[in-house]
Design a protein around this motif. Structure first.
Motif, PDB file in Angstrom:
ATOM      1  N   HIS A  25       0.814  -1.204   0.000  1.00  0.00           N
ATOM      2  CA  HIS A  25       0.000   0.000   0.000  1.00  0.00           C
ATOM      3  C   HIS A  25       0.852   1.261   0.000  1.00  0.00           C
ATOM      4  O   HIS A  25       0.523   2.251   0.655  1.00  0.00           O
ATOM      5  N   SER A 523      -5.434   1.697  -1.017  1.00  0.00           N
ATOM      6  CA  SER A 523      -4.283   2.162  -0.252  1.00  0.00           C
ATOM      7  C   SER A 523      -4.665   3.297   0.693  1.00  0.00           C
ATOM      8  O   SER A 523      -4.218   3.347   1.836  1.00  0.00           O
ATOM      9  N   TYR A 527      -4.467   2.194   4.576  1.00  0.00           N
ATOM     10  CA  TYR A 527      -3.165   2.567   5.100  1.00  0.00           C
ATOM     11  C   TYR A 527      -2.942   4.076   5.188  1.00  0.00           C
ATOM     12  O   TYR A 527      -2.585   4.596   6.248  1.00  0.00           O
ATOM     13  N   GLN A 528      -3.128   4.790   4.073  1.00  0.00           N
ATOM     14  CA  GLN A 528      -2.672   6.181   4.014  1.00  0.00           C
ATOM     15  C   GLN A 528      -3.488   7.118   4.898  1.00  0.00           C
ATOM     16  O   GLN A 528      -2.923   7.999   5.566  1.00  0.00           O
TER      17      GLN A 528
END
Length: 544
Positions: A25, A523, A527-528
């Motif tokens: 990711h 992603s 995650y981000q």
């Protein structure tokens, strides 16, 4: 800037556990990834730096090891022996890198600081994000390099002023996502933000305005004195902070228009003869019709003095000199400007006025002066009107046409069109629920869909889409611009930047074949956005 921001970011990355072969990711996505299965436990691991490594790269590795030690609870060493080896490979491009992670050790290869620093950003994002994680990296092989060398963000600190700490916070996030240019807008009708020793009134007077218009009402004024500026010591601090994160600052002194704050400070530089005009730092937005008297040699010396101090302060190769939205009505009536037009033999021709050619004279003179200081100029695409000296770089903002034209003429280009890259524009078609923005001044429910710069629209932008093959080498890269007329707080600033800046990072870094909107959204979700939360960054939530 306190180290807590990166520490919090690291804590976000050091949580969770890799299972089987996870999806990577990382944003921007690397050009080539081969996942292997398994993982490398990096708790207490050794970092081995090539003796040929430069000091900046070695310092970045040591800093990474120290942070990993604190956050994993076990000391990571830097010295000889197995672990993570950092190898200098002179055959690689300046910002390229490779990463190989096995079950027992890892290797990072790059030619210098740019590659090693970006490899570390990738490794940071490869560590898990979920709570309760162990410090493990998934086994894989990565080969990566940017598509474009110029990957920028423009921050307007003139309409509204932002502290050094907030600028550094923006730089922190830029570095995680591999952006390498901060275009810092430092002069405007509404405020002058940089200390100039030879002209102290620029900050004594020009940095402060007597109130600010309210929302989109041009007849209003909140009555609150507003302003601020950066001292040279503060700017040096920001420059050093940015450099340690792989970012070069491109300062902008916008000329010869957008200069009302300077005219309020030194009214003798204005038009209509030598009689001082009733100038004041502008309290409304828009474009002031009051511009510098460029027929007056004193004005030209002023510009050279200011740009000389700016050039001495900023180590990067570029100085942005603006050139946009310069009204020329005052030049038509000013005796000195008309005398200069006659002296230079300027005529109306080929659809270009003599006054437009007078602006060409200013641009060429400043370009020549800055070249004597070892600098190149960037200007907004209006500098193409009339004649432009070789060696200038054009920033295309009024759509893509200026960039297409400039590249075809052999000029270098940075793409930043309003339709894709203006982050002060509304982020959805929901005029009612989005914070007030410049788009609210002119968009209607029927037109806002086309006006909005959504995350998806920005992600779909390709700077080379309309550029002929033979001219593509002149496209240096792209940037997003954040003008701050209606953005007065750090929280609002961050809301308008993120997560759209992450889309910019993939546009500027990834080859088109690597970009994938579905993978990008996954992603962000997995995650981000949690990473931005841990970094204390405000952002706009994703649309469902």
């Amino acid at each position: 800037m306190k180290k807590t921001l990166f520490a919090a970011a690291f804590l976000a990355m050091l949580c969770g556990c890799a299972k089987d072969i996870p999806e990577l990711h990382v944003v921007p996505a690397p050009q080539s990834v081969e996942m292997k299965g398994g993982s490398l436990d990096v708790r207490g691991i050794n970092f081995n730096c090539d003796p040929a490594m430069d000091s900046a790269s070695a310092g970045a590795v040591r800093g990474f090891a120290e942070e990993l030690s604190r956050l994993c609870g076990r000391t990571c060493t830097v010295g000889e022996g197995k672990g993570v080896a950092f190898v200098v490979d002179a055959s690689m491009a300046p910002e390229a890198y490779s990463v190989r992670i096995g079950r027992k050790d890892a290797e990072v290869r790059a030619s210098g600081f740019g590659g090693f620093f970006y490899a570390l950003q990738t490794i940071r994002q490869m560590l898990p994000v979920a709570s309760g994680a162990q410090c493990k990296l998934p086994c894989c092989e990565i080969s990566d390099a940017p598509r474009f060398g110029y990957r920028g963000l423009m921050l307007d600190c003139c309409r509204h002023f932002f502290s050094v700490e907030e600028v550094k916070k923006v730089l922190d996030v830029m570095s995680v996502y591999k952006l390498n240019r901060l275009h810092w807008h430092l002069s405007e009708d509404q405020g002058w933000r940089i200390q100039i020793d030879k002209y102290p009134r620029l900050t004594e007077v020009g940095a402060w305005r007597n109130g600010t218009m309210v929302r989109g009402d041009w007849k209003s004024n909140d009555g609150i004195r507003y302003g601020g500026f950066y001292t040279k010591d503060q700017i040096r601090d920001v420059i050093e902070y940015a450099a340690a994160r792989g970012i070069t600052i491109v300062p902008e002194i916008d000329l010869p228009g957008h200069m009302q704050a300077a005219l309020a400070s030194y009214p003798e530089l204005g038009c209509k003869g030598s009689k001082p005009q009733p100038y004041e730092v502008w309290t409304v937005w828009g474009v002031s019709k009051q511009v510098l008297n460029v027929g007056n040699e004193k004005t030209m010396r002023f510009l050279e003095d200011v740009l000389g101090e700016v050039a001495d302060l900023f180590p990067g190769e570029y100085i942005h000199i603006g050139g946009d939205e310069c009204p020329r009505d005052e030049w038509k009536a000013d005796p000195q400007c008309q005398a200069k037009i006659r002296e230079l033999g300027l005529k109306d021709s080929d659809g270009v006025s003599a006054e437009a050619r007078l602006q060409n004279y200013v641009t060429a003179r400043m370009q020549k002066f800055l070249a004597s200081k070892g600098k190149k100029i960037i200007g907004w695409d209006e500098i193409l009107e009339g004649e432009l000296a070789p060696g200038a770089t054009v920033m295309s903002w009024r759509g893509t046409k200026g960039g297409i034209k400039a590249a075809g003429m052999g000029y270098d280009v940075i793409m930043a069109p309003t339709t894709y890259c203006y982050l002060d524009y509304i982020q959805s078609s929901d005029l009612e629920h989005e914070p007030f923005s410049i788009t609210h001044n002119w968009a209607t429910p029927e037109t806002v869909g086309d006006a909005a710069v959504t995350l998806e629209k920005l992600y779909g932008f390709d700077p080379l889409a309309e550029i002929p093959e033979e001219a593509r080498g002149h496209i240096l890269g792209m940037q997003c611009n954040l003008w701050t007329e209606y953005i007065a707080t750090p929280e609002h600033l961050e809301y308008m930047l993120f997560p759209r800046v992450l889309a910019l990072s993939e546009d500027a870094w990834c080859q088109p074949s690597v970009k994938d909107p579905e993978r990008f959204r996954r992603s962000l979700e997995s995650y981000q956005l949690p990473l931005l939360d841990k970094m204390g960054v405000n952002y706009r939530k994703l649309d469902k």
